[in-house]
Design an enzyme around this catalytic site. Structure first.
Site, PDB file in Angstrom:
ATOM      1  N   LYS A  48       4.141  -2.641  -6.729  1.00  0.00           N
ATOM      2  CA  LYS A  48       5.444  -2.559  -7.072  1.00  0.00           C
ATOM      3  C   LYS A  48       6.207  -3.135  -5.827  1.00  0.00           C
ATOM      4  O   LYS A  48       7.514  -3.481  -6.117  1.00  0.00           O
ATOM      5  CB  LYS A  48       5.807  -0.896  -7.182  1.00  0.00           C
ATOM      6  CG  LYS A  48       7.256  -0.506  -7.436  1.00  0.00           C
ATOM      7  CD  LYS A  48       7.505  -0.909  -9.118  1.00  0.00           C
ATOM      8  CE  LYS A  48       9.179  -0.741  -9.339  1.00  0.00           C
ATOM      9  NZ  LYS A  48       9.411  -1.422 -10.564  1.00  0.00           N
ATOM     10  N   HIS A  94      11.656 -32.386 -23.773  1.00  0.00           N
ATOM     11  CA  HIS A  94      11.162 -33.445 -22.554  1.00  0.00           C
ATOM     12  C   HIS A  94       9.888 -33.097 -22.209  1.00  0.00           C
ATOM     13  O   HIS A  94       9.376 -33.382 -20.985  1.00  0.00           O
ATOM     14  CB  HIS A  94      12.213 -33.102 -21.515  1.00  0.00           C
ATOM     15  CG  HIS A  94      13.718 -33.414 -21.797  1.00  0.00           C
ATOM     16  ND1 HIS A  94      14.147 -34.721 -22.305  1.00  0.00           N
ATOM     17  CD2 HIS A  94      14.919 -32.641 -22.165  1.00  0.00           C
ATOM     18  CE1 HIS A  94      15.235 -34.732 -22.599  1.00  0.00           C
ATOM     19  NE2 HIS A  94      15.884 -33.486 -22.366  1.00  0.00           N
ATOM     20  N   TRP A 145      -3.515  -1.994  -1.544  1.00  0.00           N
ATOM     21  CA  TRP A 145      -3.396  -3.221  -2.299  1.00  0.00           C
ATOM     22  C   TRP A 145      -4.026  -4.358  -1.362  1.00  0.00           C
ATOM     23  O   TRP A 145      -3.663  -4.919  -0.132  1.00  0.00           O
ATOM     24  CB  TRP A 145      -1.947  -3.750  -2.503  1.00  0.00           C
ATOM     25  CG  TRP A 145      -1.771  -4.977  -3.275  1.00  0.00           C
ATOM     26  CD1 TRP A 145      -1.939  -4.862  -4.864  1.00  0.00           C
ATOM     27  CD2 TRP A 145      -1.717  -6.220  -3.116  1.00  0.00           C
ATOM     28  NE1 TRP A 145      -1.536  -6.245  -5.325  1.00  0.00           N
ATOM     29  CE2 TRP A 145      -1.498  -6.882  -4.241  1.00  0.00           C
ATOM     30  CE3 TRP A 145      -1.549  -6.754  -1.894  1.00  0.00           C
ATOM     31  CZ2 TRP A 145      -1.179  -8.467  -4.125  1.00  0.00           C
ATOM     32  CZ3 TRP A 145      -1.208  -8.145  -1.660  1.00  0.00           C
ATOM     33  CH2 TRP A 145      -1.192  -8.733  -2.841  1.00  0.00           C
ATOM     34  N   GLU A 175      12.532 -13.925 -18.047  1.00  0.00           N
ATOM     35  CA  GLU A 175      12.386 -12.394 -17.972  1.00  0.00           C
ATOM     36  C   GLU A 175      11.336 -11.785 -19.110  1.00  0.00           C
ATOM     37  O   GLU A 175      10.356 -11.287 -18.656  1.00  0.00           O
ATOM     38  CB  GLU A 175      13.538 -11.640 -17.855  1.00  0.00           C
ATOM     39  CG  GLU A 175      13.240 -10.097 -17.743  1.00  0.00           C
ATOM     40  CD  GLU A 175      12.746  -9.658 -16.326  1.00  0.00           C
ATOM     41  OE1 GLU A 175      12.244 -10.473 -15.505  1.00  0.00           O
ATOM     42  OE2 GLU A 175      12.244  -8.551 -16.372  1.00  0.00           O
ATOM     43  N   CYS A 230       0.841  -1.089  -0.100  1.00  0.00           N
ATOM     44  CA  CYS A 230      -0.103   0.049  -0.005  1.00  0.00           C
ATOM     45  C   CYS A 230       0.827   1.354   0.183  1.00  0.00           C
ATOM     46  O   CYS A 230       2.074   1.019   0.525  1.00  0.00           O
ATOM     47  CB  CYS A 230      -0.746   0.132   1.176  1.00  0.00           C
ATOM     48  SG  CYS A 230      -1.819  -1.579   1.376  1.00  0.00           S
ATOM     49  N   GLU A 271       2.773 -10.192 -16.909  1.00  0.00           N
ATOM     50  CA  GLU A 271       2.325  -9.098 -16.002  1.00  0.00           C
ATOM     51  C   GLU A 271       2.008  -8.021 -16.583  1.00  0.00           C
ATOM     52  O   GLU A 271       0.867  -7.289 -16.283  1.00  0.00           O
ATOM     53  CB  GLU A 271       3.335  -8.673 -15.015  1.00  0.00           C
ATOM     54  CG  GLU A 271       4.810  -7.842 -15.599  1.00  0.00           C
ATOM     55  CD  GLU A 271       5.730  -7.808 -14.662  1.00  0.00           C
ATOM     56  OE1 GLU A 271       5.340  -7.686 -13.347  1.00  0.00           O
ATOM     57  OE2 GLU A 271       7.166  -7.641 -14.974  1.00  0.00           O
ATOM     58  N   ARG A 330       2.095   1.664  -5.813  1.00  0.00           N
ATOM     59  CA  ARG A 330       2.312   0.766  -4.775  1.00  0.00           C
ATOM     60  C   ARG A 330       0.959  -0.045  -4.500  1.00  0.00           C
ATOM     61  O   ARG A 330       1.071  -1.190  -3.782  1.00  0.00           O
ATOM     62  CB  ARG A 330       2.667   1.483  -3.356  1.00  0.00           C
ATOM     63  CG  ARG A 330       3.889   2.039  -3.432  1.00  0.00           C
ATOM     64  CD  ARG A 330       4.281   2.474  -2.156  1.00  0.00           C
ATOM     65  NE  ARG A 330       4.838   1.700  -1.079  1.00  0.00           N
ATOM     66  CZ  ARG A 330       5.983   1.563  -0.992  1.00  0.00           C
ATOM     67  NH1 ARG A 330       7.002   2.126  -1.500  1.00  0.00           N
ATOM     68  NH2 ARG A 330       6.396   0.408   0.024  1.00  0.00           N
ATOM     69  N   LYS A 355       7.452 -10.373 -18.283  1.00  0.00           N
ATOM     70  CA  LYS A 355       7.094  -9.295 -18.669  1.00  0.00           C
ATOM     71  C   LYS A 355       5.745  -9.274 -19.360  1.00  0.00           C
ATOM     72  O   LYS A 355       4.798  -8.272 -19.106  1.00  0.00           O
ATOM     73  CB  LYS A 355       8.204  -8.510 -19.497  1.00  0.00           C
ATOM     74  CG  LYS A 355       9.432  -8.072 -18.791  1.00  0.00           C
ATOM     75  CD  LYS A 355       9.266  -6.732 -18.228  1.00  0.00           C
ATOM     76  CE  LYS A 355       9.476  -6.613 -16.902  1.00  0.00           C
ATOM     77  NZ  LYS A 355       9.853  -7.383 -15.840  1.00  0.00           N
ATOM     78  N   ASN A 410      -0.004  -0.617   6.250  1.00  0.00           N
ATOM     79  CA  ASN A 410       0.467  -1.477   4.946  1.00  0.00           C
ATOM     80  C   ASN A 410       1.200  -2.682   5.798  1.00  0.00           C
ATOM     81  O   ASN A 410       1.756  -2.623   6.876  1.00  0.00           O
ATOM     82  CB  ASN A 410       1.843  -0.741   4.429  1.00  0.00           C
ATOM     83  CG  ASN A 410       2.540  -1.611   3.509  1.00  0.00           C
ATOM     84  OD1 ASN A 410       1.630  -2.572   2.848  1.00  0.00           O
ATOM     85  ND2 ASN A 410       3.766  -1.286   3.137  1.00  0.00           N
ATOM     86  N   GLY A 411       0.857  -3.939   5.190  1.00  0.00           N
ATOM     87  CA  GLY A 411       1.392  -5.191   5.949  1.00  0.00           C
ATOM     88  C   GLY A 411       0.129  -5.984   6.079  1.00  0.00           C
ATOM     89  O   GLY A 411      -1.038  -5.969   5.915  1.00  0.00           O
TER      90      GLY A 411
HETATM   91  C1  AGP Z   1       8.937  -7.384 -12.130  1.00  0.00           C
HETATM   92  O1  AGP Z   1       8.379  -6.900 -13.244  1.00  0.00           O
HETATM   93  C2  AGP Z   1       7.941  -7.024 -10.597  1.00  0.00           C
HETATM   94  N1  AGP Z   1       7.907  -5.835 -10.560  1.00  0.00           N
HETATM   95  C3  AGP Z   1       8.538  -8.086  -9.698  1.00  0.00           C
HETATM   96  O2  AGP Z   1       8.653  -9.439 -10.123  1.00  0.00           O
HETATM   97  C4  AGP Z   1       9.578  -7.709  -8.984  1.00  0.00           C
HETATM   98  O3  AGP Z   1      10.811  -7.855  -9.609  1.00  0.00           O
HETATM   99  C5  AGP Z   1       9.520  -8.483  -7.752  1.00  0.00           C
HETATM  100  O4  AGP Z   1       8.510  -8.284  -6.738  1.00  0.00           O
HETATM  101  C6  AGP Z   1      10.826  -8.034  -6.745  1.00  0.00           C
HETATM  102  O5  AGP Z   1      10.740  -6.805  -6.352  1.00  0.00           O
HETATM  103  P1  AGP Z   1      12.016  -6.142  -5.599  1.00  0.00           P
HETATM  104  O6  AGP Z   1      12.940  -6.299  -6.537  1.00  0.00           O
HETATM  105  O7  AGP Z   1      11.805  -4.869  -5.253  1.00  0.00           O
HETATM  106  O8  AGP Z   1      12.555  -6.999  -4.400  1.00  0.00           O
END
Ligand code: AGP
Length: 627
Positions: free
Chosen positions: A622, A519, A76, A496, A2, A503, A27, A500, A102-103
């Site tokens: 994020k 396999h 969130w 990766e 959050c 997400e 966030r 991308k 937050n948490g």
């Molecule tokens: C990737 O695009 C995401 N934002 C996510 O996988 C991110 O890399 C992951 O949550 C780790 O975050 P951090 O690097 O802030 O620890």
């Protein structure tokens, strides 16, 4: 996860909160709310959906929210869906106290049952609301036993300390009260909180982006601490009430760095910033005698020499950076290197001791899974080096040393420029370890460093040629799935690329080692399926190149549409590539710094073609501050 802001000063708290929330919306963005202390009352407004919904409701409301003490929140959801009622701030039975959080409060069910038994009426499904009611009870107790408070102690601050002692889990809490307009009080445990110190005004926030437009003077707040913010500054104590000091620091970027700068999306801006971000990560890192320059070092050269095993822990994109690092660390240092998703690390009892180096990679420095892995590693006496992008965040503070990636603020939820920074930082650490352990000679390290220093230019060249990648992405807007294949360091790049696409475009996408295809995953290939293949350089490891050319032919033979990423001059792949994406030639271990870039552009453009918001993909946040 959050976004949190608290304010006390001379400006409109509502305006400050809204400006801050706009910067923090990445966030969490499923609901938003504000509370302002106004003439002996507390006014709150909360709305499900993005911040714009709250702003619209504020424009329509008759109730003035014109005080100078207030809080704001973007959510969130964890406990309870994204509704108006579950949005923060939460209040007590008398609407005197406002709480944002937050948490996760893990023992909330028991606390809630006790409160309800005591006659409290809770209206939401959240874990947060219990805090407002617990504060109500503690304040009532303090009023009853008024004499027991030391002179100068604000009852709200004391009440929050007492409540925190009853909470389990991870939390940042920020609290205002209608009868205490001269303070905003906050607490943290395993969740981010920073203080902004202005002239006659004080800010509390999940990260500095919230107040960067007002001040660049910040204070780090330690674990299990309570902050009482006043206009003239702050007092900090631990949960027992013992005074402690915050650690002041100056934020080295300004508000413009956290703005779109003419781009329609942060992600587009951040992709384009990659040459600079990479150069900033590398700048000044190796001294003339090839000593690595860490930002905060509580490890000696001898400590690095004594290492006999390396673990890398991280999540998501940062984990992919770690997978790339493994190839370099093992090749250069001859040390065994394991890479593990941070969320799994501590639960399988990894073998760690004081000669183990754990490298924790995190953009935000607040990812709870990674933080818990760091804590576990330190409990087992391992040495922990953080690779992080966010000054003043928790993971570097809990580690023995830190190397900041210095990529500047990354607002788009999908990591782009910080991924390149993380890869580059890992490569530097690998070279340094090789050097201090005497596996590579100084001139060999210097040669690699020289090649690394050239990568920002190569990334710029790659970005200059990605227009056909955009057109290709738009042409695949209706594809049902995309597979990504790679070998060696191309495999994490494939992972990766798939992440991308998942997400951002909400498409089924999978990354596989190209050799593993036969396999099982080859059963997924059907006519027309787009398959992206990250091809290693034919110069460095020619045996690898030959193998992947065979893999391309295997998928082509089954009707797949082959999209091949290959370096300039690689003519061998040409006959097998339906679409050929060229990248500049690089040494094999550095290749991910360029081969990832077209995949970022591909995913971003495909998501845009699908009409999606690439900065705030659904369900994501994020900074993931819950386990
Ligand atoms: C990737 O695009 C995401 N934002 C996510 O996988 C991110 O890399 C992951 O949550 C780790 O975050 P951090 O690097 O802030 O620890």
């Amino acid at each position: 996860m959050c976004g949190i802001i608290g304010y006390i000063g001379g400006q409109s708290a509502l305006e400050v909160a809204l400006t801050g929330l706009r910067r923090l919306e990445y966030r969490g963005y499923d609901s938003a709310g504000v509370a302002v202390v106004v003439d002996g009352g507390l006014r709150t407004l909360r709305r499900a959906g993005k911040l714009a919904n709250l702003e619209k409701a504020l424009a329509e409301t008759e109730a003035g929210l014109s005080g100078t003490t207030g809080i704001g929140h973007t959510r969130w959801a964890t406990h309870g869906g994204p509704t108006d009622t579950n949005a923060h701030p939460h209040t007590d039975c008398t609407s005197a106290v406002g709480v944002i959080h937050n948490g996760i409060i893990e023992n909330f069910a028991g606390l809630r049952a006790g409160l309800e038994h005591g006659g409290h009426e809770l209206t939401s499904e959240t874990d947060t609301e219990v805090v407002a009611h617990l504060l109500e009870d503690e304040l009532a107790t303090l009023v009853r036993d008024g004499s027991s408070l030391p002179a100068g102690t604000n009852p709200l601050t004391e009440a929050l300390r007492r409540v925190c002692g009853r909470l389990e889990g991870a939390f940042t809490l920020v609290v205002v009260h209608r009868d205490h307009p001269d303070v905003v009080v906050a607490a943290r445990r395993n969740s981010p909180l920073v203080v902004g110190l202005g002239a006659g005004e004080t800010f509390l926030a999940s990260d500095v982006a919230a107040f960067i437009a007002h001040t660049r003077n910040a204070l780090e707040i330690g674990q299990d601490q309570v902050v009482e913010a006043r206009r003239d500054g702050v007092s900090i104590t631990d949960f027992a009430g013992n005074p402690v000091e915050g650690r002041p620091y100056h934020v080295d970027w300004d508000a413009s760095a956290a703005e779109k700068g003419g781009y329609p999306y942060f992600m587009l801006k951040e992709i384009s910033e990659q040459p600079t971000a990479l150069a900033d990560t590398l700048r000044g890192r190796l001294s003339d005698d090839a000593e690595i320059v860490l930002d905060e070092e509580r490890l000696s050269t001898q400590d690095f020499r004594d290492i006999d095993k390396v673990f890398i822990v991280a999540c998501g994109t940062a984990y992919h950076a770690g997978l790339i690092a493994k190839y370099a660390v093992e090749h250069w240092t001859r040390l065994p290197c394991e890479v593990e998703m941070a969320s799994e690390f501590r639960y399988r009892d990894p073998v760690l001791d004081r000669s183990t180096l754990v490298i924790a990679i995190s953009q935000s420095g607040e990812t709870l899974d990674t933080l818990m892995a760091v804590k576990h590693a330190r409990e087992q006496k391992a040495r922990v080096l953080a690779i992080c992008n966010t000054n003043g965040s928790t993971i570097p503070r809990e580690s023995d040393a830190v190397l900041y990636t210095r990529c500047g603020p990354e607002v788009g939820v999908a990591s782009t420029k910080t991924f390149l920074g993380q890869v580059a930082a890992c490569l530097l650490v690998g070279l340094y370890l090789a050097q201090v352990r005497g596996v590579l000679y100084g001139d060999e390290v210097a040669r690699y460093v020289e090649r690394l220093q050239a990568t920002p230019t190569l990334v710029r060249e790659t970005l200059a040629t990605v227009e056909p990648v955009r057109a290709l992405a738009r042409s695949l807007v209706d594809a049902k799935a995309v597979l990504f294949l790679g070998r060696h360091v191309g495999y994490p790049v494939a992972l990766e690329g798939a992440l991308k696409l998942k997400e951002l475009a909400y498409m089924h996408a999978e990354g596989f080692p190209a050799g593993e295809l036969k396999h099982g995953p080859i059963a997924l290939i059907e006519p027309g399926l787009p398959v992206v293949i990250v091809v290693p350089s034919p110069r460095g490891r020619s045996h690898l190149h030959g193998k992947i050319v065979s893999n391309i032919q295997e998928v082509r033979a089954r009707g797949a549409r082959t999209i091949v990423i290959a370096e300039e001059g690689d003519t061998i792949v040409e006959p097998y590539a339906e679409h050929l994406i060229r990248v500049p030639a690089t040494p094999t271990l550095l290749a991910p710094l360029v081969t990832t870039v077209p995949l970022q552009v591909f995913a971003c453009e495909l998501a845009l073609a699908r009409g999606l918001d690439v900065d705030q993909p659904r369900n994501l946040a994020k900074s993931v501050t819950v386990e």
